[in-house]
Design an enzyme around this catalytic site. Sequence first.
Site, mmCIF file in Angstrom:
data_model
loop_
_atom_site.group_PDB
_atom_site.id
_atom_site.type_symbol
_atom_site.label_atom_id
_atom_site.label_comp_id
_atom_site.label_asym_id
_atom_site.label_seq_id
_atom_site.Cartn_x
_atom_site.Cartn_y
_atom_site.Cartn_z
ATOM 1 N N ASP A 44 0.835 -1.197 0.000
ATOM 2 C CA ASP A 44 0.000 0.000 0.000
ATOM 3 C C ASP A 44 0.871 1.248 0.000
ATOM 4 O O ASP A 44 0.549 2.247 -0.646
ATOM 5 C CB ASP A 44 -0.911 0.016 1.235
ATOM 6 C CG ASP A 44 -2.013 -1.032 1.151
ATOM 7 O OD1 ASP A 44 -2.145 -1.658 0.078
ATOM 8 O OD2 ASP A 44 -2.732 -1.222 2.146
ATOM 9 N N ALA A 45 1.983 1.205 0.748
ATOM 10 C CA ALA A 45 2.862 2.372 0.822
ATOM 11 C C ALA A 45 3.468 2.686 -0.545
ATOM 12 O O ALA A 45 3.531 3.851 -0.954
ATOM 13 C CB ALA A 45 3.967 2.126 1.848
ATOM 14 N N ASP A 48 0.682 4.081 -2.728
ATOM 15 C CA ASP A 48 0.398 5.474 -2.371
ATOM 16 C C ASP A 48 1.489 6.405 -2.890
ATOM 17 O O ASP A 48 1.210 7.538 -3.294
ATOM 18 C CB ASP A 48 0.262 5.619 -0.855
ATOM 19 C CG ASP A 48 -0.984 4.919 -0.311
ATOM 20 O OD1 ASP A 48 -1.952 4.766 -1.085
ATOM 21 O OD2 ASP A 48 -0.992 4.532 0.866
ATOM 22 N N SER A 93 -13.619 6.805 -4.034
ATOM 23 C CA SER A 93 -12.634 6.427 -3.023
ATOM 24 C C SER A 93 -12.372 7.617 -2.111
ATOM 25 O O SER A 93 -12.901 8.710 -2.323
ATOM 26 C CB SER A 93 -11.334 5.988 -3.697
ATOM 27 O OG SER A 93 -10.784 7.066 -4.427
ATOM 28 N N LEU A 94 -11.556 7.414 -1.089
ATOM 29 C CA LEU A 94 -11.198 8.483 -0.161
ATOM 30 C C LEU A 94 -9.743 8.873 -0.359
ATOM 31 O O LEU A 94 -8.902 8.041 -0.681
ATOM 32 C CB LEU A 94 -11.394 8.027 1.289
ATOM 33 C CG LEU A 94 -12.814 7.668 1.734
ATOM 34 C CD1 LEU A 94 -12.797 7.202 3.186
ATOM 35 C CD2 LEU A 94 -13.756 8.847 1.566
ATOM 36 N N LYS A 129 -11.328 1.855 9.437
ATOM 37 C CA LYS A 129 -11.381 1.575 8.003
ATOM 38 C C LYS A 129 -11.207 0.065 7.821
ATOM 39 O O LYS A 129 -10.123 -0.470 7.997
ATOM 40 C CB LYS A 129 -10.285 2.336 7.258
ATOM 41 C CG LYS A 129 -10.329 2.166 5.747
ATOM 42 C CD LYS A 129 -9.245 3.001 5.083
ATOM 43 C CE LYS A 129 -9.338 2.866 3.565
ATOM 44 N NZ LYS A 129 -9.055 1.494 3.100
ATOM 45 N N LYS A 326 -4.367 6.442 7.406
ATOM 46 C CA LYS A 326 -3.844 5.078 7.319
ATOM 47 C C LYS A 326 -2.900 4.765 8.484
ATOM 48 O O LYS A 326 -2.164 5.620 8.954
ATOM 49 C CB LYS A 326 -3.102 4.890 5.984
ATOM 50 C CG LYS A 326 -3.948 5.154 4.739
ATOM 51 C CD LYS A 326 -5.079 4.179 4.586
ATOM 52 C CE LYS A 326 -4.626 2.850 4.045
ATOM 53 N NZ LYS A 326 -4.187 2.859 2.646
#
Length: 718
Positions: A44-45, A48, A93-94, A129, A326
């Site tokens: 995910d990092a 992102d 999405s956010l 989340k 996150k």
Amino acid sequence: MSTEGSAVETLTIEEAAAELERLAREIAHHDALYHGKDQPEISDADYDALKRRNDALEARFPELIREDSPSRRVGAAPSVTFSPVVHARPMLSLDNTFSQEDVQDFVASVYRFLGRMPDQSIAFTAEPKIDGLSMSIRYENGRLTTAATRGDGTTGENVTANIRTIAEIPNQLPKGVPAVVEIRGEVYMAKSDFLALNRQMEAEGKQTYVNPRNTAAGSLRQLDAKVTASRKLKFFAYAWGEMSDMPADTQFAMVQTFKDWGFPVNPLMKRLNSVADILAHYDEIGLKRPDLDYDIDGVVYKVDSLELQQRLGFRSRSPRWATAHKFPAEQAFTEVEKIEIQVGRTGALTPVARLKPITVGGVVVTNATLHNEDYIKGIGNSGERIRPEEHDIREGDTVIVQRAGDVIPQILDVVMEKRLAEVKPYEFPKICPVCGSHAVREVNEKTGKMDSVRRCTGGFICRAQATEHLKHFVSRNAFDIEGLGSKQIDFFFENEDPSLQIRTAPEIFTLEKRQQDSLTKLENIDGFGKVSVGKLYAAINERRSIALHRFIYALGIRHVGETTAKLLARSYGTYEAFATAMKEAAPLSGDAWNDLNAIEGIGEVVARAMVEFYKEPRNVEVIGRLLDEVTPAEAEQPVTAGSPVAGKTVVFTGSLEKFTRDEAKARAESLGAKVAGSVSKKTDIVVAGPGAGSKLDKARELGVQTMDEDEWLALISG
């Protein structure tokens, strides 16, 4: 030259365009793996970081924002396994935040947008989340009618039959609910149920599942609803889509209403009035995270008042009134047993650490990406030091491994206290481990900086590059040959029998003919068979005629992704015209070179890569043999009967007031015009808005027709 490690401020517009093309392609690939196949391959990092790089480039070069930009889409296209469902309201999405400062900035932006002073308190909700699969469930007159996944945010997959098997989701709502109700939330698998399922799989001698999120998504996409029912999926409701009548006026009250209607809602949701309270609740949820029976990857904050939500509105793909804070990625300690080098299609040498198996976040990790030569030494893509010099990664080191929902995690740092005296620095190979050719790091001529990637110079003589090129050639967006996947390519490439060997693309199309006179029949080899071989030949023959953009994309030219291939096909119309232009552009000057650079979305970096590709005799020879077997179709042109701009080349410059740049481009192309990014002798019309500069001056110098936006509208409307 790769610019991915360069500071945004140092890039030229051509370099930025090339990188945005790469980012659009790369992010779309990862979206498809995560949302469409539930098989993410980066953390995910890292994902992102790609998104942030894309956003930074678009902020500096807004004129380069692409129609397929990641900032304009949500998730991945729906699969074709289930029928499509168009959402009554998009499932956006956010935006993500990663630090306390980011959260403070988010809250401050809400106050600024609404014109509120800090003493005029705004309430927010904060809730975990859930790391699951987003779902929209529609009820009409109280009865469940449709359930759909998020998909690409506009269109999802119809999974109604499978959703009905989840006991926590009511099939009938109580009396008095609005006529139309769309409940949105997250389908997930409890950790305890996931562990029980894996114990069952082990007992049956079957492969175990990777993590609860992927298992939940895969369970929900089962064609047999009985399989879904056996997986004990669960649900949390937290939002809504279309609602014929609003039962409450705040986010918190709406969610409590869902609870009254029989939906599970998260008990950790709170309504809070200050940044300090929000961050305290984030920390509180973080402390509870290990003990929860479901995976979470952050905390979601939303403005509580629905009236204020409406005033704040939306960006292109996310609401202004919400953000996801996150959690840091999960980490563990293990040992680097070996560093291996993988060689990709473009010759990039990528180091991968083979690790002593360790469980991180419920997943057994055995590999970690090391990105490139510099990363091993503790140097980031921009040349900055990300670890102390002595913290280089070595075989035998104990390291900190980070995982955030990915298959191949990354190594963050070295535990120096555990480094043994006999552990030696890793020597990155300067020779390709596959073919023995030199592996070099190129220097960016504009910035003078060394590329972070070392590449094999062997080209098609390198088996690794050749096999990866073949796999690209037959991939879905290229020739898309069914039955010719990665394993089959490896088999044919390694085969020494001339009647079975495939080492270049043309040999795919001569396979059937070579097999006719061979004593070694493919159908007699394990893994094939008469029926499957017949289907393979049929699939190959179906691709003897192919769309021009697919043909160009399949060639595997560096920097030429699917979007760029479509631009080239539309601009040149036929393969003959395209190939001729590439040869004529070889001096990197003249009309052909200028015309290539003038195509909207094609900059010098991409143009140079294409010209260099066609300078290589081996490439031209392979393409010649391929054209003996395959016919690229002429590019389809829009129906433009009576269009006053059909066939003309148009350049837009300055600020447009009645259209966005993308809208103007789309409208011109729909009328048969070609939209270019720069002015040349072949430009027919320059549409100049306020602030037009050098392009307008050049148009006047060349005698090109110029007009303002109103004159353009009159022309295309007449």
